[in-house]
Design an enzyme around this catalytic site. Structure first.
Site, PDB file in Angstrom:
ATOM      1  CB  ALA A  76      -0.920  -0.004   1.217  1.00 35.22           C
ATOM      2  N   GLY A  95       0.428  -5.398   0.684  1.00 35.05           N
ATOM      3  CA  GLY A  95      -0.681  -5.515  -0.253  1.00 35.05           C
ATOM      4  C   GLY A  95      -0.283  -6.156  -1.562  1.00 35.05           C
ATOM      5  CD  GLU A 100      -2.963  -8.030   2.334  1.00 39.44           C
ATOM      6  OE1 GLU A 100      -3.745  -8.286   3.266  1.00 39.44           O
ATOM      7  OE2 GLU A 100      -2.547  -6.883   2.076  1.00 39.44           O
ATOM      8  CD  GLU A 131       0.758  -6.370   5.573  1.00 40.48           C
ATOM      9  OE1 GLU A 131       0.204  -6.458   4.468  1.00 40.48           O
ATOM     10  OE2 GLU A 131       1.542  -7.257   6.010  1.00 40.48           O
TER      11      GLU A 131
END
Length: 263
Positions: A65, A114, A117, A137
């Protein structure tokens, strides 16, 4: 300013490139929104049979992110942060996971947070031998929010998944292969060719049957097996009147290659 997403369609395969190489292809809100728009376009294009997703530049698939952007949402409180950041990211990974056409990640570098992910959500993934993965994270004082706490343990197993989630330690493409996060590791200069070759092995089959396999598998993994078997049965029943199934049987009986048209 360069577009955050590049889309190139060739010979039935759509190549989507995350295009923020100067920011290691960080997932800004604009990038996620344009990725979703590109998926909408591809889904409605019958000529596109498969999708390859990769990152621009030599360093990263996606480093995760855009922290500068989403931290601003966090300062506005949980309601705004969940609305702008979490829901947007979860919608993206859910869209990739449930997409009706096969999505293959070509992991050309860092796949952190992310970015990792996305790898967890797509149907198939091939990694360069230069790739590196991480779930960092926890180092920010937060859990993954784009589905990582759910998909990674389902792929890797609870204990191996939790080790990666709780330590935040980076891991190699060989380890990603071992735990089932990716399908293969190839030399860096062969990555896109390998992804296209894998796509080619899939698109030779009936588009409707490919879609039914993806749907039954994706939905069934989140259900008790008895319910998953019902989904499998429903997907088969929907194909019974299709031209593709009739062609598949005819080709088998006539000992020839099938010529699928879809539907």
């Amino acid at each position: 300013m360069a577009a955050p997403i590049l889309l190139d369609i060739d010979d039935g395969i759509a190549l989507i490139t995350l295009n923020r190489p100067e920011r290691l292809n960080a997932l800004s809100y604009a990038l996620i929104d344009q990725l979703m728009a590109a998926l909408d376009q591809i889904e409605g294009d019958a000529a596109v049979r498969a999708v390859i997703l990769t990152g621009a530049g030599e360093r990263a698939f996606s480093a995760g992110a855009d922290i500068h952007e989403f931290s601003e949402s966090v300062t506005q409180g949980s309601t705004i942060a969940v609305r702008d950041f979490v829901r947007r990211g979860q919608a993206m990974t859910a869209r990739l996971e449930a997409f009706k056409k096969p999505v293959i990640a070509a992991v050309n570098g860092l796949a952190f947070g992310g970015g990792c992910e996305i790898i967890e959500a797509v149907h198939l993934a091939i990694a360069s031998d230069r790739a590196q993965f991480a779930k960092p994270e926890i180092k920010l004082g937060m859990p993954p929010t784009f589905g990582g706490t759910q998909r990674l343990p389902r792929l890797a197993g609870r204990k191996r998944g939790l080790e990666l989630l709780l330590t935040g330690d980076p891991f190699s493409p060989e380890h990603a292969l071992k735990i089932g996060l990716i399908n293969s590791v190839v030399p860096h200069d062969q990555l896109l060719n390998a992804a296209r070759a894998l796509a080619g092995r899939i698109v030779r089959h009936s588009p409707a049957s490919v879609s039914s396999v993806i749907t039954a598998t994706t939905r069934g993994l989140n259900m008790p097996i008895a319910e998953g078997l019902l989904v499998e049965s429903e997907q088969f029943a929907a194909l019974v009147p299709s031209r593709d199934l009739a062609e598949g049987f005819a080709a088998w009986k006539e000992r020839r290659a099938a010529k699928y048209v879809g539907a």
